[in-house]
Design a protein around this motif. Structure first.
Motif, PDB file in Angstrom:
ATOM      1  N   VAL A  92     -21.539 -85.344 -34.351  1.00 52.58           N
ATOM      2  CA  VAL A  92     -21.939 -84.551 -35.522  1.00 52.58           C
ATOM      3  C   VAL A  92     -21.542 -83.090 -35.317  1.00 52.58           C
ATOM      4  O   VAL A  92     -20.953 -82.453 -36.202  1.00 52.58           O
ATOM      5  CB  VAL A  92     -23.461 -84.683 -35.767  1.00 52.58           C
ATOM      6  CG1 VAL A  92     -23.922 -83.724 -36.854  1.00 52.58           C
ATOM      7  CG2 VAL A  92     -23.809 -86.115 -36.139  1.00 52.58           C
ATOM      8  N   ALA A  93     -21.837 -82.554 -34.127  1.00 54.96           N
ATOM      9  CA  ALA A  93     -21.489 -81.150 -33.846  1.00 54.96           C
ATOM     10  C   ALA A  93     -19.971 -80.962 -33.890  1.00 54.96           C
ATOM     11  O   ALA A  93     -19.471 -80.009 -34.497  1.00 54.96           O
ATOM     12  CB  ALA A  93     -22.040 -80.739 -32.484  1.00 54.96           C
ATOM     13  N   VAL A  94     -19.247 -81.877 -33.267  1.00 55.75           N
ATOM     14  CA  VAL A  94     -17.784 -81.736 -33.194  1.00 55.75           C
ATOM     15  C   VAL A  94     -17.157 -81.853 -34.592  1.00 55.75           C
ATOM     16  O   VAL A  94     -16.217 -81.114 -34.913  1.00 55.75           O
ATOM     17  CB  VAL A  94     -17.202 -82.770 -32.196  1.00 55.75           C
ATOM     18  CG1 VAL A  94     -15.687 -82.865 -32.302  1.00 55.75           C
ATOM     19  CG2 VAL A  94     -17.611 -82.400 -30.766  1.00 55.75           C
ATOM     20  N   ARG A  95     -17.697 -82.736 -35.431  1.00 56.22           N
ATOM     21  CA  ARG A  95     -17.158 -82.870 -36.801  1.00 56.22           C
ATOM     22  C   ARG A  95     -17.283 -81.556 -37.577  1.00 56.22           C
ATOM     23  O   ARG A  95     -16.421 -81.185 -38.348  1.00 56.22           O
ATOM     24  CB  ARG A  95     -17.895 -83.980 -37.550  1.00 56.22           C
ATOM     25  CG  ARG A  95     -17.166 -85.317 -37.500  1.00 56.22           C
ATOM     26  CD  ARG A  95     -17.555 -86.243 -38.633  1.00 56.22           C
ATOM     27  NE  ARG A  95     -18.976 -86.488 -38.703  1.00 56.22           N
ATOM     28  CZ  ARG A  95     -19.634 -87.438 -38.029  1.00 56.22           C
ATOM     29  NH1 ARG A  95     -18.971 -88.223 -37.206  1.00 56.22           N
ATOM     30  NH2 ARG A  95     -20.924 -87.602 -38.163  1.00 56.22           N
ATOM     31  N   LYS A  96     -18.380 -80.830 -37.311  1.00 56.90           N
ATOM     32  CA  LYS A  96     -18.583 -79.562 -38.029  1.00 56.90           C
ATOM     33  C   LYS A  96     -17.513 -78.528 -37.671  1.00 56.90           C
ATOM     34  O   LYS A  96     -17.376 -77.518 -38.353  1.00 56.90           O
ATOM     35  CB  LYS A  96     -19.964 -78.975 -37.685  1.00 56.90           C
ATOM     36  CG  LYS A  96     -21.130 -79.762 -38.259  1.00 56.90           C
ATOM     37  CD  LYS A  96     -22.421 -79.009 -37.976  1.00 56.90           C
ATOM     38  CE  LYS A  96     -23.646 -79.798 -38.390  1.00 56.90           C
ATOM     39  NZ  LYS A  96     -24.888 -79.016 -38.275  1.00 56.90           N
ATOM     40  N   LEU A  97     -16.800 -78.770 -36.567  1.00 58.79           N
ATOM     41  CA  LEU A  97     -15.822 -77.783 -36.090  1.00 58.79           C
ATOM     42  C   LEU A  97     -14.403 -78.069 -36.566  1.00 58.79           C
ATOM     43  O   LEU A  97     -13.471 -77.343 -36.190  1.00 58.79           O
ATOM     44  CB  LEU A  97     -15.865 -77.744 -34.554  1.00 58.79           C
ATOM     45  CG  LEU A  97     -17.162 -77.165 -33.995  1.00 58.79           C
ATOM     46  CD1 LEU A  97     -17.316 -77.490 -32.522  1.00 58.79           C
ATOM     47  CD2 LEU A  97     -17.190 -75.659 -34.225  1.00 58.79           C
ATOM     48  N   ALA A  98     -14.244 -79.082 -37.417  1.00 56.33           N
ATOM     49  CA  ALA A  98     -12.888 -79.496 -37.831  1.00 56.33           C
ATOM     50  C   ALA A  98     -12.093 -78.334 -38.420  1.00 56.33           C
ATOM     51  O   ALA A  98     -10.893 -78.200 -38.172  1.00 56.33           O
ATOM     52  CB  ALA A  98     -12.990 -80.640 -38.836  1.00 56.33           C
ATOM     53  N   GLY A  99     -12.749 -77.454 -39.158  1.00 56.56           N
ATOM     54  CA  GLY A  99     -12.058 -76.343 -39.809  1.00 56.56           C
ATOM     55  C   GLY A  99     -11.578 -75.267 -38.846  1.00 56.56           C
ATOM     56  O   GLY A  99     -10.828 -74.370 -39.243  1.00 56.56           O
ATOM     57  N   ARG A 100     -11.996 -75.322 -37.588  1.00 56.42           N
ATOM     58  CA  ARG A 100     -11.577 -74.286 -36.625  1.00 56.42           C
ATOM     59  C   ARG A 100     -10.409 -74.725 -35.745  1.00 56.42           C
ATOM     60  O   ARG A 100      -9.932 -73.957 -34.917  1.00 56.42           O
ATOM     61  CB  ARG A 100     -12.762 -73.952 -35.706  1.00 56.42           C
ATOM     62  CG  ARG A 100     -13.860 -73.279 -36.458  1.00 56.42           C
ATOM     63  CD  ARG A 100     -14.574 -72.309 -35.558  1.00 56.42           C
ATOM     64  NE  ARG A 100     -15.969 -72.328 -35.867  1.00 56.42           N
ATOM     65  CZ  ARG A 100     -16.921 -72.067 -35.013  1.00 56.42           C
ATOM     66  NH1 ARG A 100     -16.620 -71.788 -33.757  1.00 56.42           N
ATOM     67  NH2 ARG A 100     -18.164 -72.090 -35.385  1.00 56.42           N
TER      68      ARG A 100
END
Ligand SMILES: C[S@@+](CC[C@H](N)C(=O)[O-])C[C@H]1O[C@@H](n2cnc3c(N)ncnc32)[C@H](O)[C@@H]1O
Length: 219
Positions: free
Chosen positions: A110-118
């Motif tokens: 979940v945390a890693v998915r939130k970082l897709a835009g970076r």
């Protein structure tokens, strides 16, 4: 038994140490509280509920700034491996200083998915269990930022990750000083590694210790 283990026994070989360690780990797994190992599902649930959103706030700034200060002073523009990167707060603080490569690992999908835009050509985030996974390649800085005590065997993990350092690379370990477990782990890290500097930051009643390990240089 747990208190005694963390006060005097942690990281030491004493008669029956394996049995005591197993007992403590099983107890902590049942309790699933505090700075102890947790299943991926527990982390995913916390990130889905925004439980770690406060890490972006002013009251958390100082201990991130210390890590970035050490890393960018000692290995300017170098490559960074952020073990237990969460929602990428450290990467956001580090990016303005530049880096050759930034790889964040975290058990929480979940945390890693939130970082897709970076993600870009220098920046990658990967869902992986740091108790098992060690990435390919070499890094100038390996960071455990409030993550080491969540691993099943913090000292063994630290040893494994030290192996992916470039010559003259550094490991930075930052830990919240809230429990016997965290103090015991930091004590063992100081005993077993070349700690060349450390800084304590305090915010209200909360303190964080940040240690710099430089394996290639005597402390
Ligand atoms: C207190 S949070 C800190 C997050 C981040 N380092 C920060 O300070 O912004 C601890 C992090 O460790 C991660 N973590 C816990 N156990 C892990 C494991 N076995 N492998 C990789 N990451 C883990 C959690 O998912 C969580 O993101």
């Amino acid at each position: 038994m747990r208190t005694g283990y963390y006060t005097v026994g942690y990281g030491r070989r004493f008669p029956g140490h394996a049995r005591v360690e197993r007992f403590v780990r099983e107890f902590e797994a049942r309790e699933a509280k505090g700075d102890t190992p947790k299943e991926q599902a527990a982390w995913d649930a916390q990130y889905a509920q925004g439980e770690w959103d406060h890490l972006t706030g002013l009251k958390e700034l100082a201990h991130y700034a210390v890590i970035v200060g050490y890393g960018t002073f000692l290995r300017p523009g170098g490559s960074v491996l952020d073990v237990g990167c969460g929602e990428g707060v450290l990467q956001a603080r580090w990016a303005p200083h530049g880096y050759e490569r930034y790889l964040g690992l975290d058990i929480s999908e979940v945390a890693v998915r939130k970082l897709a835009g970076r993600v870009d050509e220098r920046t990658e985030f990967r869902a992986a269990d740091a108790d098992e996974h060690v990435p390919d390649g070499k890094f100038d800085v390996v960071v455990f930022n409030e993550s080491l005590y969540y691993l099943n065997d913090p000292l063994a993990a630290l040893g494994r990750y030290t192996e992916v350092l470039n010559p003259d690379g550094v490991v930075i370990v930052s830990m919240f000083q809230g429990s016997r477990r965290s103090r015991a782990i930091l004590g063992a890290v100081r005993r077993e590694h070349r700690v060349v500097d450390s800084t304590r930051t305090t915010q209200g009643a909360t303190s964080w210790d940040c240690l710099v390990i430089r394996p290639s240089q005597p402390a």
